[in-house]
Design an enzyme around this catalytic site. Structure first.
Site: not given
Ligand code: NAD
Length: 255
Positions: A17, A36, A60, A148, A161, A194, A196
């Site tokens: 995302l 990141d 972060v 989420s 979570y 999503f 991803t």
């Molecule tokens: P993703 O794993 O593709 O991307 C997450 C990114 O966060 C990665 O690039 C990772 O390196 C980075 N990251 C993780 N820990 C970190 C840290 N401590 N410091 C800095 N960067 C860090 O996941 P995504 O699906 O794109 O998720 C993005 C956000 O959306 C997350 O917060 C996730 O909980 C939320 N989310 C995702 C979904 C889904 O279905 N994909 C649904 C609801 C919420």
């Protein structure tokens, strides 16, 4: 806020995302800072976008690393106008397992990254935004967080979570109130499921089963749809202090 020439910092911008948001914002003329982890694809994403993108390594959850990352962004582009918090981790464990209780380390880790990490970036970036020249209506910055639907209907194994994402939802309004006098808006997106890398570990049948739970459209969300909403929040000045579900009417079942 107009994204053209804005400086947008996107955490987790190397993947999923966050990456989609970086690309969407970049396509409309924003300068982007991808915050990141060192091992993430963040550097590659920045490289693919050229001189108007910067990759900064940071966890972060670390106060020092985020402070340093924001300083690097300011050194390169002058300030920060927009933050999108996408960095996050999804780990599942039942409260009691066959091996014993949920480990406290796992619970703490998820809270540290998803909740404390989000607040950490907000506090440091907002202090920088406070120095910006206000726009015509007094606007100095926009912050978009990622919760989420698990904040509302967490499934079996999602105690940590859901708690982390519930915290992000709960702090959206008080932070928006805190920052209102500075002209900084704060909204949160609560995505459903999503397509991803976070979901890439699941088997095809599990992904199909997830999609089948969504009333309409019956498919996983596209990262570009998340990015489109993040862009709209930045551009629509009346949106503030609110969490928006982006989920095709999904209400998660217990499992
Ligand atoms: P993703 O794993 O593709 O991307 C997450 C990114 O966060 C990665 O690039 C990772 O390196 C980075 N990251 C993780 N820990 C970190 C840290 N401590 N410091 C800095 N960067 C860090 O996941 P995504 O699906 O794109 O998720 C993005 C956000 O959306 C997350 O917060 C996730 O909980 C939320 N989310 C995702 C979904 C889904 O279905 N994909 C649904 C609801 C919420």
């Amino acid at each position: 806020m107009n994204l053209k020439n804005a400086i947008a910092l996107v955490t987790g911008g190397g993947s999923g995302l966050g990456e989609a948001t970086v690309r969407e914002f970049s396509a409309v003329g924003a300068k982007t800072v991808i915050l990141d982890l060192p091992a993430s694809p963040g550097a590659k994403v920045a490289e693919s976008l050229g001189a108007n993108a910067l990759f900064v390594e940071a966890d972060v959850a670390s106060g020092d690393q985020v402070t340093e990352a924001v300083a690097k962004a300011v050194a390169k582009f002058g300030t920060i106008n927009v933050v999108v918090n996408c960095a996050g981790i999804g780990r599942a464990m039942r409260t009691v397992t066959k091996e014993g209780p949920h480990t406290l380390d796992l619970f703490s880790k998820v809270i540290a990254v998803n909740l404390i990490g989000t607040f950490n970036v907000i506090r440091v970036a907002a202090a920088q935004m406070a120095k910006n020249q206000p726009g015509p209506d007094g606007e100095r910055g926009v912050i978009v967080n990622t919760a989420s639907v698990a904040a509302f209907d967490g499934q079996i194994g999602q105690a940590a979570y859901s708690a982390s994402k519930g915290g992000v939802v709960a702090m959206t309004l008080p932070i928006a109130r805190d920052l209102a006098s500075l002209g900084i808006r704060v909204c949160t997106i609560a995505p459903g499921t999503f397509e991803t890398p976070m979901l890439a570990g699941l088997s095809e049948p599990s992904r199909k089963a997830l999609a089948a739970q969504i009333p309409f459209p019956q498919r996983l969300g596209r990262p570009s749809e998340y990015a489109a909403l993040a862009r709209h929040i930045v551009e629509n000045e009346m949106l503030n202090g609110e969490t928006i579900r982006l989920d095709g009417a999904l209400r998660m079942a217990p499992r």
